[in-house]
Structures are given as structure tokens and as C-alpha cells.
Design a protein around this motif. Structure first.
Motif, short mmCIF file in Angstrom:
data_model
loop_
_atom_site.label_atom_id
_atom_site.label_comp_id
_atom_site.label_asym_id
_atom_site.label_seq_id
_atom_site.Cartn_x
_atom_site.Cartn_y
_atom_site.Cartn_z
N ALA A 182 1.08 10.05 -3.89
CA ALA A 182 0.01 10.72 -3.18
C ALA A 182 0.49 11.94 -2.41
O ALA A 182 -0.26 12.89 -2.20
N LEU A 183 1.74 11.91 -1.99
CA LEU A 183 2.25 13.00 -1.15
C LEU A 183 2.63 14.20 -2.02
O LEU A 183 3.37 14.06 -2.98
N PRO A 184 2.10 15.39 -1.70
CA PRO A 184 2.48 16.57 -2.49
C PRO A 184 4.00 16.78 -2.50
O PRO A 184 4.67 16.55 -1.48
N THR A 185 4.51 17.18 -3.65
CA THR A 185 5.97 17.22 -3.80
C THR A 185 6.62 18.22 -2.85
O THR A 185 7.75 18.00 -2.41
N VAL A 230 -5.81 9.24 0.63
CA VAL A 230 -5.76 8.77 -0.76
C VAL A 230 -5.36 7.30 -0.82
O VAL A 230 -5.99 6.50 -1.52
N LEU A 231 -4.31 6.95 -0.05
CA LEU A 231 -3.85 5.56 -0.08
C LEU A 231 -4.92 4.61 0.47
O LEU A 231 -5.12 3.52 -0.07
N ASP A 263 2.85 3.49 -3.06
CA ASP A 263 2.27 4.61 -3.80
C ASP A 263 2.38 5.94 -3.08
O ASP A 263 1.94 6.97 -3.60
N MET A 264 2.92 5.93 -1.87
CA MET A 264 3.02 7.16 -1.09
C MET A 264 3.62 8.33 -1.89
O MET A 264 3.06 9.44 -1.87
N ALA A 303 -6.04 14.43 -5.31
CA ALA A 303 -4.77 14.50 -4.59
C ALA A 303 -3.77 15.37 -5.34
O ALA A 303 -3.10 16.24 -4.75
N MET A 337 -3.98 14.10 3.93
CA MET A 337 -4.68 13.91 2.66
C MET A 337 -4.09 12.73 1.89
O MET A 337 -4.82 11.89 1.35
N ALA A 338 -2.75 12.67 1.85
CA ALA A 338 -2.09 11.59 1.11
C ALA A 338 -2.43 10.22 1.70
O ALA A 338 -2.66 9.26 0.97
N LEU A 339 -2.49 10.15 3.02
CA LEU A 339 -2.83 8.88 3.66
C LEU A 339 -4.27 8.47 3.33
O LEU A 339 -4.55 7.30 3.08
N GLY A 357 -2.17 18.99 -4.24
CA GLY A 357 -0.76 18.99 -3.92
C GLY A 357 0.15 19.61 -4.94
O GLY A 357 1.36 19.73 -4.71
N ALA A 395 0.83 -1.21 0.00
CA ALA A 395 0.00 0.00 0.00
C ALA A 395 0.86 1.25 0.00
O ALA A 395 0.56 2.24 -0.68
N VAL A 433 5.79 18.86 0.20
CA VAL A 433 5.92 18.20 1.50
C VAL A 433 7.10 17.24 1.46
O VAL A 433 7.94 17.22 2.38
N LEU A 461 -1.42 18.10 4.50
CA LEU A 461 -1.32 17.46 3.19
C LEU A 461 -0.90 16.00 3.32
O LEU A 461 -1.28 15.17 2.49
N LEU A 462 -0.13 15.70 4.36
CA LEU A 462 0.24 14.30 4.59
C LEU A 462 -1.01 13.47 4.92
O LEU A 462 -1.17 12.35 4.43
N TYR A 520 -11.34 5.79 -8.03
CA TYR A 520 -9.90 5.90 -7.83
C TYR A 520 -9.29 7.00 -8.71
O TYR A 520 -8.43 7.75 -8.26
#
Lengths: 270, 287
Positions: free
Chosen positions: A104-107, B266-267, A100-101, B213, B262-264, B217, A97, A109, B259-260, B206
Motif C-alpha cells: 500500500a505504501l508508495p515506493t 487502504v489497509l 500488506d503495508m 493506491a 493514504m496507505a493506512l 503512489g 493487517a 515513500v 501518502l502514508l 478492494y
């Protein structure tokens, strides 16, 4: 426009028309505007703009670090994809899982986090006697983070679909595990591997957000190509920015064509 | 990389040769150092001055206005790209026409263009030096260094997400179910709502998640067109950059925690929609 059969499914004109219009408005016209603007330059002017020392240095730096990161991920990504597909072990699902981080993580950050991590007083940076952040090594490590998912995610499905019987046959015929890998698996994984590599490389060349913070942006030392465009724009040097932009666009288009060609080889048309 | 290919079953023997263990250890090490440590840094730095400071940092007016602009750009670009994605996937997968592979390549274009170049093309098109500039000025329309530029840049970088999730799946599903629906007397919309949409909904979810996302971001493209005017053209990622460059590092990480999260999410949504899709594919196979 030739359709295979007189289709009973409606909406061809509507959806294709909308697709083309929207594509033209959002993507093609703005991209065309850049080329149009670049045509105001003669070829010689364009060449002069991109062949000065600063641009050539950034070109080498961007391509070099992107290549190094893609190669490193070519190895690490293969290991991860292999492990995720072939073995069951504690934490497999969570690693799967989390791969894919970086997508998903804004660049931005990722950029500040990696800088804090690899800075001379950072958690990892303080372990090493040499500087990592604010050097090409730091840029490469940032790109490794950002492009890690590409190789894993292109190899994973191909590896999962690979028929076990072929390997077993090779083993029955006396091949050792490494021989099976080199002579049986590798040739069939190669198109997917190169695709993942090319995707990672293309992303690495153009990457901005995660790199600007860790690069430190010292001219002739850690100034990457996208950053050079930004600083030229800040100085209202539109021709200079455009010359580099066109160059990067041509490179990414060539890579995209290569990737599409390879992908057709992975999934042969039925 | 799409859900369609990842949803398939795999068989994993629990083999434990020394080589296998070594590879598993390498995978764990890569996971911990490359993927987890940066996240750990974000959380610990962001909370290093306590919850009160964190709360203050995400509630100050500049942060709030950055959040609002981020949400605005997302709210405009995601629906537009959703409609486009469905239309494009429909045209590409349900019909045969010449130039299809070129069209698919062009749809993918924004993925391989550097974010900075994406910003640059809009500056060249609408900026002060462009041919359109006098006209825009006459109309009192400011696009670059203003909100419309940010929306356009966001639209560009999130352009392919929905289409890319749908195309491989719809390609695989073919046209037989739609043809059957038509022959049974459904009209175009009925066929779409009752046959096509249920078949692709998880991939659609998805695609929208990924699109959202990226819209929230995006940094490079938005940075080029924004002009960094505080409280006016700053999105959340740009706000983080400004705080960081002002050596207000803890506050930068505090906003980064948002934002982190948000990323979590998303996953998590990815896992969820993937599980739903593979269940659906299995159910279809059983029929």
C-alpha cells in the motif's frame, strides 16, 4: 472459440471483445513496440549492448540482491505466515493487517524512509560499524521490505487449509514436530512457497522506487538494472535502454510462466 | 492473495510451547523493525520542524499542482481499469474458450514488468525517436514528458488490479445463480445488477482500493515518462523525489506523510471489505 454449453449467460462477445481490445491498446501494442524497436538491432549489437562491464555488473547486482531478499523473505515470511495461522497471541490481528503495508505504501515513500533509517547517522544505521545504506546490503534490505508480503500471503491460505488430521496422524505414528514439518508439511507447502519466492524475486529484480534512494547509484557499485535504463534514457541512448528492457522483460515473462505453472499445482483443476 | 482465499475461517489453538513463543517473538521483531520503523521515520521526520512547516510544505504551489496531477491520473485510470476488470472477469469466469489461460497470463503481465520498463515502452512508442513522432508533432500532441504520458503509464501499472481480485472469486461462485436469474426471465443487465454485482461487490471495492493506491503512489513508470517539469508533470511521489534530491528532506517527508495516510486508509478499507466478504460468504454457506 468453443463454448462448453450453449450458454444462457449473455455478454460473451461483448466482454471478450472489449477485454482483448483494451488489453491490446494498453499492454500488447506498447510492449510490441519495444520488441519492434529492438528488432532494429542485430543479435550481435544486442549482445554487445548488454555484455559491457557496466551492464553485466548491474545484472549481477540486481539479480543477486533480489535473490538474497527473496531467500530472506522465504524464511521470515514462512515464520510470519506460520505464526499468523497457527497461534493466537496479542497483536496477531494488527500484524496480519500490517503485512500488506509494503503493497500500500508508495515506493518513493518507502525509499526515503528506509534511507533515513539505514543511513550512517540513521536510527538503525548508526548501530552498525559498517555502512548499510549506499551498499548492496542496503539495496537488499529495501527489497526485503518491499517483497515481504509475497511469501506470507501465498503461504497463509495454503497453511490455513492444510488438514490438521494429517499432522495428527504423523504425530500419532511417532513423528517429532520437526519431522512432521519436514516430511509432511514442507512437501505440500513447497509449490506455494516457491510461488511466493518467485513473485518476490521478480518484483525485486524490477523494483525501482524503493531502491534508488538507498542505493546511492554509484556506477559499478550500487547501480541496479532499472536505474541503468533510466540513465541510458537520460542520455537519449534508446538502443541501450531497449536492449536492457527486452532482457528484463524476457526474464520477467519466464518467471511469470513459472509462477502460473506452480499456481495450477497449488489449486488442481477440478 | 485474493479476498476469496483469505476470508476463510481458521482455527488457532493457543499453544505456548517454547518453540511457539520463540516464533511469535521473531514475528513481532520482524513486524517492528521491518514494517513499523520506516513508518515511524516518515512521521517523525515529516513533523520534525513542527506542524507549521509541515502545513507549509504540503500547501506550497508545486505540492498542490503535484497533488492535482496525481488525482487526475488516478481519476482517469481507475474507472477505465474498473470497467476493464469487470469485463475481463466476466469473459474469463463465465465462459469456456480456448486460450483462456494465456489471456489470464497476459492480463497479469503488467504486474511482473518492471515499472521502469513500463515507462520505457511508452517512451519508445511516443517519444522523439519513434515512428509516430512526426505525426504527433504535426497534430501538436505531446505525450511523453507531458500529462498524457503520465496517465498512460499509470493506466499500465494499475491495469490488472480489479480483474485479479474478481477472477478468483467469480471462478469460485460459478454460473448457477446467473443461469437461474436468466431462466426466471431477467435480462442481461438485470442479471448483472441484481445477481452478479451483489455477489462480488466487496472484492470489487478492494480491487478499486488497490488500484487507486497504486495509481496515486506509482513512481518508476511515471518518473520515466514525466521529464520532471515542476508544476506541470510532477506527481506527488515525483515531488517527494525532487525535494529529497534538493536536500529539502523534512519537506519531502512532510509530503510523504500524505501518502502514508493514504496507505493506512487502504489497509483499513482492506480489513473492512475482507470482513464484509467473509460475512457474506458465511451467509451464503448457511443458506
Amino acid at each position: 472459440m468453443s463454448r462448453r454449453t450453449a450458454s444462457v449467460i449473455p455478454g460473451f462477445g461483448l466482454t471478450l471483445g472489449y477485454t482483448l481490445t483494451y488489453l491490446a491498446l494498453v499492454v500488447l501494442i506498447p510492449l510490441g513496440a519495444m520488441f519492434l524497436f529492438s528488432f532494429q538491432l542485430t543479435l550481435e549489437q544486442w549482445w554487445n549492448l548488454i555484455s559491457n562491464r557496466q551492464v553485466l555488473f548491474s545484472l549481477k547486482l540486481s539479480f543477486g540482491t533480489a535473490l538474497a531478499a527473496a531467500l530472506l523473505n522465504g524464511i521470515l515470511g514462512t515464520v510470519i505466515a506460520w505464526v499468523l495461522v497457527r497461534y493466537s497471541f496479542p497483536g496477531r490481528r494488527i500484524i496480519d493487517a500490517m503485512v500488506d503495508m509494503p503493497f500500500a505504501l508508495p515506493t518513493a515513500v518507502a525509499g526515503i524512509a528506509l534511507t533515513a533509517l539505514y543511513a550512517p547517522n540513521g536510527l538503525i544505521g548508526s548501530l552498525f560499524p559498517f555502512k548499510i545504506a549506499y551498499t548492496p546490503l542496503g539495496i537488499t534490505l529495501a527489497l526485503v521490505f518491499v517483497t515481504l508480503p509475497f511469501v506470507v500471503r501465498t503461504l497463509q491460505p495454503v497453511l490455513a487449509d492444510f488438514p490438521k488430521e494429517v499432522e495428527e496422524a504423523a504425530a500419532c505414528l511417532g513423528a517429532k514436530p520437526l519431522q512432521v514439518f519436514w516430511h509432511v508439511l514442507l512437501p505440500s507447502l513447497l509449490p506455494a512457497w516457491i510461488t511466493g519466492f518467485a513473485l518476490a524475486f521478480a518484483r525485486g529484480v524490477g523494483e525501482y522506487g524503493s531502491v534508488v534512494f538507498i542505493a546511492g547509484n554509484i556506477p559499478m557499485k550500487t547501480e541496479i538494472l532499472p536505474l541503468l535504463i533510466v540513465s541510458k534514457l537520460d542520455q537519449y541512448d534508446y538502443p541501450g535502454a531497449t536492449a536492457i528492457g527486452v532482457l528484463m522483460l524476457v526474464v520477467s515473462f519466464i518467471l511469470l510462466l513459472l509462477i502460473n505453472m506452480l499456481q495450477r499445482r497449488i489449486q488442481p483443476p477440478i | 492473495m485474493s479476498l476469496a482465499t483469505l476470508g476463510k475461517n481458521r482455527t488457532r489453538p493457543a499453544s505456548r510451547s517454547p518453540g511457539a513463543i520463540a516464533l511469535i517473538v521473531i514475528a513481532w521483531a520482524v513486524f517492528a523493525v521491518i514494517l513499523v520503523l520506516p513508518l515511524y521515520i516518515v512521521v517523525t521526520q515529516g513533523l520534525s520542524r513542527g506542524l507549521a512547516f509541515f502545513w507549509e510544505a504540503i500547501r506550497e504551489p508545486d505540492a498542490i499542482s503535484a497533488l492535482k496531477l496525481t488525482l487526475l491520473a488516478t481519476a482517469i485510470s481507475v474507472p477505465l481499469n474498473l470497467v476493464f476488470g469487470v469485463a475481463a472477469a466476466w469473459a474469463v469466469t463465465k465462459f469456456e474458450f480456448r486460450g483462456k489461460s494465456i489471456l489470464v497470463t497476459l492480463i497479469d503481465m503488467p504486474f511482473s514488468v518492471s515499472p521502469v520498463v513500463a515507462g520505457l515502452i511508452y517512451v519508445l512508442l511516443f517519444g522523439a525517436q519513434s515512428k509516430l513522432a512526426p505525426y504527433l508533432q504535426e497534430q501538436n500532441l505531446q505525450i511523453i514528458y507531458a500529462v498524457p504520458g503520465i496517465v498512460l503509464a499509470t493506466l499500465f501499472v494499475t491495469f490488472p488490479f480489479v480483474a485479479r481480485e474478481l477472477i478468483p472469486l467469480m471462478e469460485e461462485q460459478g454460473t448457477t445463480e446467473e443461469e437461474a436469474a436468466r431462466l426466471l426471465g431477467a435480462n442481461g443487465w438485470q442479471m448483472f445488477w441484481h445477481v452478479t454485482l451483489p455477489n462480488v461487490k466487496w472484492a470489487l471495492v478492494y480491487g478499486v482500493v488497490l488500484c487507486t493506491a497504486r495509481a496515486m503512489g506509482e513512481f518508476g513508470a511515471v518518473s520515466v515518462v514525466s521529464g520532471h517539469i515542476r508544476g506541470y508533470t510532477n506527481t506527488l511521489p515525483l515531488h517527494i523525489e525532487i525535494l529529497y534530491n534538493e536536500y529539502n528532506i523534512v519537506a519531502a517527508f512532510s509530503v510523504a506523510i500524505l501518502l502514508l495516510l493514504m496507505a493506512l486508509i487502504v489497509l483499513l478499507l482492506r480489513q473492512w471489505s475482507e470482513a464484509r466478504l467473509s460475512r457474506q460468504l458465511k451467509a451464503n454457506q448457511d443458506i
